[in-house]
Scaffold this motif. Structure first.
Motif, short mmCIF file in Angstrom:
data_model
loop_
_atom_site.label_atom_id
_atom_site.label_comp_id
_atom_site.label_asym_id
_atom_site.label_seq_id
_atom_site.Cartn_x
_atom_site.Cartn_y
_atom_site.Cartn_z
N ASN A 8 9.78 -26.70 2.78
CA ASN A 8 10.57 -25.47 2.65
C ASN A 8 9.98 -24.35 3.50
O ASN A 8 8.77 -24.24 3.66
N GLY A 10 10.17 -21.13 2.84
CA GLY A 10 9.66 -20.01 2.05
C GLY A 10 10.73 -19.47 1.13
O GLY A 10 11.79 -19.16 1.63
N PRO A 11 10.43 -19.40 -0.18
CA PRO A 11 9.26 -19.91 -0.87
C PRO A 11 8.98 -21.37 -0.48
O PRO A 11 9.91 -22.12 -0.20
N ALA A 12 7.70 -21.71 -0.50
CA ALA A 12 7.27 -22.97 0.08
C ALA A 12 6.24 -23.66 -0.81
O ALA A 12 5.99 -23.22 -1.94
N ALA A 13 5.65 -24.72 -0.26
CA ALA A 13 4.67 -25.50 -1.02
C ALA A 13 3.50 -24.63 -1.48
O ALA A 13 3.05 -23.73 -0.78
N ILE A 14 3.00 -24.95 -2.66
CA ILE A 14 1.78 -24.34 -3.20
C ILE A 14 0.84 -25.51 -3.48
O ILE A 14 1.29 -26.57 -3.93
N GLY A 75 8.93 -7.58 -0.41
CA GLY A 75 9.00 -8.53 0.70
C GLY A 75 8.76 -7.85 2.05
O GLY A 75 8.61 -6.63 2.14
N ALA A 76 8.74 -8.68 3.09
CA ALA A 76 8.60 -8.15 4.44
C ALA A 76 9.78 -7.23 4.76
O ALA A 76 9.65 -6.27 5.52
N GLN A 192 5.11 -15.65 0.21
CA GLN A 192 5.81 -16.89 -0.17
C GLN A 192 5.81 -18.03 0.84
O GLN A 192 6.49 -19.02 0.64
N SER A 198 6.75 -16.00 -4.07
CA SER A 198 7.38 -14.76 -3.63
C SER A 198 7.11 -13.67 -4.66
O SER A 198 6.75 -13.95 -5.80
N GLY A 199 7.27 -12.43 -4.25
CA GLY A 199 7.12 -11.31 -5.18
C GLY A 199 5.93 -10.42 -4.89
O GLY A 199 5.79 -9.36 -5.51
N MET A 243 -1.58 -15.71 -8.72
CA MET A 243 -1.36 -16.94 -7.95
C MET A 243 -1.97 -16.81 -6.55
O MET A 243 -2.58 -17.75 -6.05
#
Ligand SMILES: Cc1ncc(COP(=O)(O)O)c(C=O)c1O
Ligand SMILES: Cc1ncc(COP(=O)(O)O)c(C=O)c1O
Ligand SMILES: [Mg+2]
Ligand SMILES: [Mg+2]
Ligand SMILES: [Mg+2]
Ligand SMILES: [Mg+2]
Lengths: 358, 358
Positions: A8, A10-14, A75-76, A192, A198-199, A243
Motif C-alpha cells: 500500500n 499509505g497508510p501502509a505496512a507497519i 497530514g502533509a 502513514q 496516519s494521524g 505508534m
C-alpha cells in the motif's frame, strides 16, 4: 494467521513486531491500568512516550540542536497551507521545483496565499524524472521540493544546495535513508508511509525560521505555538505518536538509517531488475536515474494485461499494487516496514505472470 | 489485570469492551491479513469503517439529512480557527457567549480573523454558571457557545434558540445526552472525551452553511472540501476513526443516547450528592443549576486537604482527579465510558476520606 504482502502507498505496512507490541499492551500500558489511548496527554507516562519519540527522531536522523521536531495533525496537506502562512512574505515569492502531483498541490495552496514561482519542472515529460537542474533563486521566501514522488515513483538522489531556505515534503521517503538535515530549513512528512499510522505529521524545522515567521495567523497554524509547547499546545494524537515511537524503536533495532537504506536499496532492486529483465513486458515509468526506492511504478504491455496482473496479484495475497487513481498502472510501495521477503515474493510472482502471459 | 478508575479530562476512559475488541483484531482486521492501520484509506474495508462511523453518528444523534458529518484532524483548537475562516463575514461580527477558558480561546482566535462581540459572560462570577440570559443578536455571522465547560464543570441544560446560526463547541459533552441537532448550524468536538482516542474531530454542519462560506482559504481548511470528499480529501486518521466506530457501536448496545444520558445523570448525582452531604468539606465550583454531568469540579476546605485528597486518591487507584492547571482543585470527569462502579468507588472514597480528615 497469514500476513498480506502489503504494498500500500499509505497508510501502509507497519512492522509486525510493532503491531504485536502494541497489541500486547493495548489494554494495560506499562502497569498504568489504562490503555495508552486513555492516558492524559499531561501525564508522565504519556509525556515519556512523546519525548521519547522526538528524542529517537533526533538520534536516528542526526538532527542538529538548532532544529525543532514537531508532531502535528492534518497530514502533509495541512503543511501545504501552513508553510506559506508562516513563511511566505509579501513581495517575496515561494519557489517550487515541480516533480509530481504533490508538488502541484503544494504550489496551488501557496499560490492562494502569496506570490509563487516555478523554477523547475518535469511535467512536460510526464514527471518521469526529478528536475535536478534549475536556476537557484537568490530572492524570495523559500524553495520547495518533493523528495519522493509517491505517484510517479521518482526520488531525488542528491539534494540541491539552495541560497534560500529549502523546504522539503518528505512524506513518502522520510527516514528511508540517511540525509543531511542541515541542508534543509523545514522537512515535513505524514507518518502513514514510513513512520506508522496516519494521524500524525512530523515537522523538522530550523529554529531561526520560527523567529522570522509571519505573526498574524491563528495560533494552531503557527509553528512557533507548537515549538514553544513541545507539541502539547492542544491534545496531540497520542496513540499515533505512541505508534511512531514504537516504529522508531524498531528502526533503531534494525541498525538505524544506514542499514535501512541499504535494505531498501536491495528491496527495490529486486523489483526493478525484474522489470529490466522482462524485455518490455513490464515498463517502468521513471527514468533510471530518478527511480524511487519507495514507490516502484510500472505498466504492462497493454491495458488488458495490466488489469489481469492487478487482479491476479490480489488473488495471490498482494495488496496495494494499483497505481494512483490519477495515472493508473501498477505501483509497489516498498516502505521501510515492507519485508525483503515480500519484495522477493512479488518479483517471483511477476516472473511467473510473465511466463504465463507472454 | 486491574483497571484504573479513570477520571481523566481527555484523553479519557474508553470502554473496556471496545479496547478488547480493538486488541483482538489489531493485527488481522476482518481476515484482511493486515491491521486496520495498514489499510489504504481508499480500500473497501477501510471505507466500510469510515462510512459506518458516520452512519452511526447520524443514527445515534438523529442528525437530519441537511447536515454533513465530517471527520477532521487538529482537535477543537483547529475549529477555533476554521469556523471564523469559513463563516465570519467582513462587517458582520461573530457573537460569543462566554462560559469558560475554551470560550475565551474560541473568541481569541476569531478576533484575529474578523469582528467579534461578547453577548453574555459569567466570567465575573468565576464561570460558576452558564450565562443563559443574553441579548439574542439579529445581525452578525453566527453565535458561538461552549455546551460544556470542561475546566469549570458547568453545562448548558437547555440551548437557546438564536436568530443567527448557532455554533457549539461540544468537545466535552457530545453524545452524553440527547440534543436537538436542528437547533444548531455547526457542532464540533474532539473525540478524546466521549467518543474515543484523540486525533479525530467530529464536525456536524448544516449544508447551507457551506454554500455561503468564504471561498478564499486553503483547501484543507475549508469545510466544503471535506464535505465534497466524504472526509477523504487527504489521508484521514484511520485508526482513530476506527476506534470511534467501535465506541459508537458500544453506545448503541448501551441503548443509545437516552439510556446513556440517564446513566450519566445517575453517575454525576452520586458524586454531587457526596459533595452536598459533606457539610462544606467538599465544595462544588459550579452553581447547582449549571452543574455538568461530565466534569464535576470541587475543592476541599483548604489547600492542604485538597493536596492530601489528590495524593491519597492516586494511591487508591483513581486517575485524573486533579483540576485543570489553570484553576487547580479537583475534577472528576465522568464521561460516557466511565462506569457507574467507578463513580460509586469515588463517592465511597470521598466519604471515607472525609471521615478520616474531618
Ligand atoms: C509526497 C506526498 N505529499 C503529500 C501527501 C498528502 O499527505 P496527507 O494525505 O497526509 O495530507 C502525500 C500522500 O500520499 C504524498 O505522498
Ligand atoms: C470544551 C473544550 N473545547 C476545546 C478543547 C480543546 O480541544 P483540543 O485539545 O482537541 O484542541 C477542549 C480540550 O479539553 C475542551 O474541553
Ligand atoms: Mg507525485
Ligand atoms: Mg484536552
Ligand atoms: Mg472551560
Ligand atoms: Mg495518502
Amino acid at each position: 494467521m497469514k500476513r498480506t504482502h502489503n504494498f500500500n502507498a499509505g497508510p501502509a505496512a507497519i512492522p509486525l513486531a510493532v503491531l504485536e507490541k502494541a497489541q500486547s499492551e493495548l489494554i494495560d500500558f506499562k502497569g498504568t491500568g489504562m490503555s495508552v489511548m486513555e492516558l492524559s496527554h499531561r501525564s508522565k507516562p504519556y509525556e515519556d512516550v512523546h519525548n521519547k519519540a522526538s528524542q529517537m527522531m533526533r538520534e536516528l536522523m542526526d538532527i542538529p540542536e538548532e532544529y525543532e521536531v514537531l508532531f502535528l495533525q492534518g497530514g502533509a496537506s495541512l503543511q501545504f497551507a501552513m508553510i506559506p502562512m508562516n513563511f511566505l512574505k509579501s513581495g517575496s515569492p515561494a519557489h517550487f521545483v515541480m516533480s509530481g502531483v504533490w508538488s502541484e498541490k503544494a504550489l496551488a495552496e501557496a499560490a492562494k496565499l502569496g506570490e509563487t514561482a516555478v523554477i523547475g519542472s518535469s511535467k512536460d515529460d510526464r514527471y518521469t524524472f526529478v528536475p535536478e537542474k534549475f536556476e537557484d533563486p537568490s530572492e524570495g521566501s523559500y524553495v520547495h521540493l518533493t523528495s519522493n514522488n509517491t505517484i510517479y515513483g521518482t526520488q531525488w538522489k542528491t539534494f540541491p544546495k539552495t541560497k534560500l531556505p529549502l523546504v522539503a515534503d518528505m512524506s513518502s521517503d522520510i527516514m528511508s535513508r540517511k540525509i543531511d538535515v542541515s541542508q534543509f530549513s523545514l522537512i515535513y512528512a505524514g507518518a502513514q508511509k514510513n513512520l506508522g499510522p496516519s494521524g500524525v505529521t512530523v515537522v523538522i524545522v530550523k529554529k531561526e525560521m520560527l523567529e522570522n515567521a509571519n505573526q498574524e495567523i491563528p495560533s494552531i497554524l503557527k509553528y512557533a505555538t507548537h515549538s514553544k509547547q513541545n507539541s502539547l499546545y492542544n491534545t496531540p494524537p497520542t496513540f499515533a505518536i505512541y505508534m511512531l515511537s514504537l516504529v522508531l524503536e524498531w528502526m533503531k533495532e534494525q541498525g538505524g538509517l544506514a542499514a535501512i537504506e541499504e535494505l531498501n536499496e536491495r528491496k527495490a532492486q529486486i523489483i526493478y531488475s525484474c522489470i529490466d529483465k522482462s524485455g518490455g513486458f513490464y515498463r517502468g515509468h521513471a527514468k533510471k536515474e530518478s527511480r524511487s526506492n519507495m514507490n516502484i511504478t510500472f505498466t504492462l504491455e497493454n491495458e488488458e494485461l495490466t488489469k489481469a496482473f492487478l487482479k491476479e496479484s490480489k488473488e495471490r495475497g498482494f495488496s496495494g499494487l494499483n497505481g494512483h487513481r490519477s495515472i493508473g498502472g501498477c505501483r509497489a510501495s516498498a516502505y521501510n516496514a515492507v519485508p525483503l521477503e515480500a519484495c522477493e515474493a512479488l518479483a517471483e510472482f511477476m516472473t511467473e505472470f510473465q511466463k504465463k502471459h507472454r
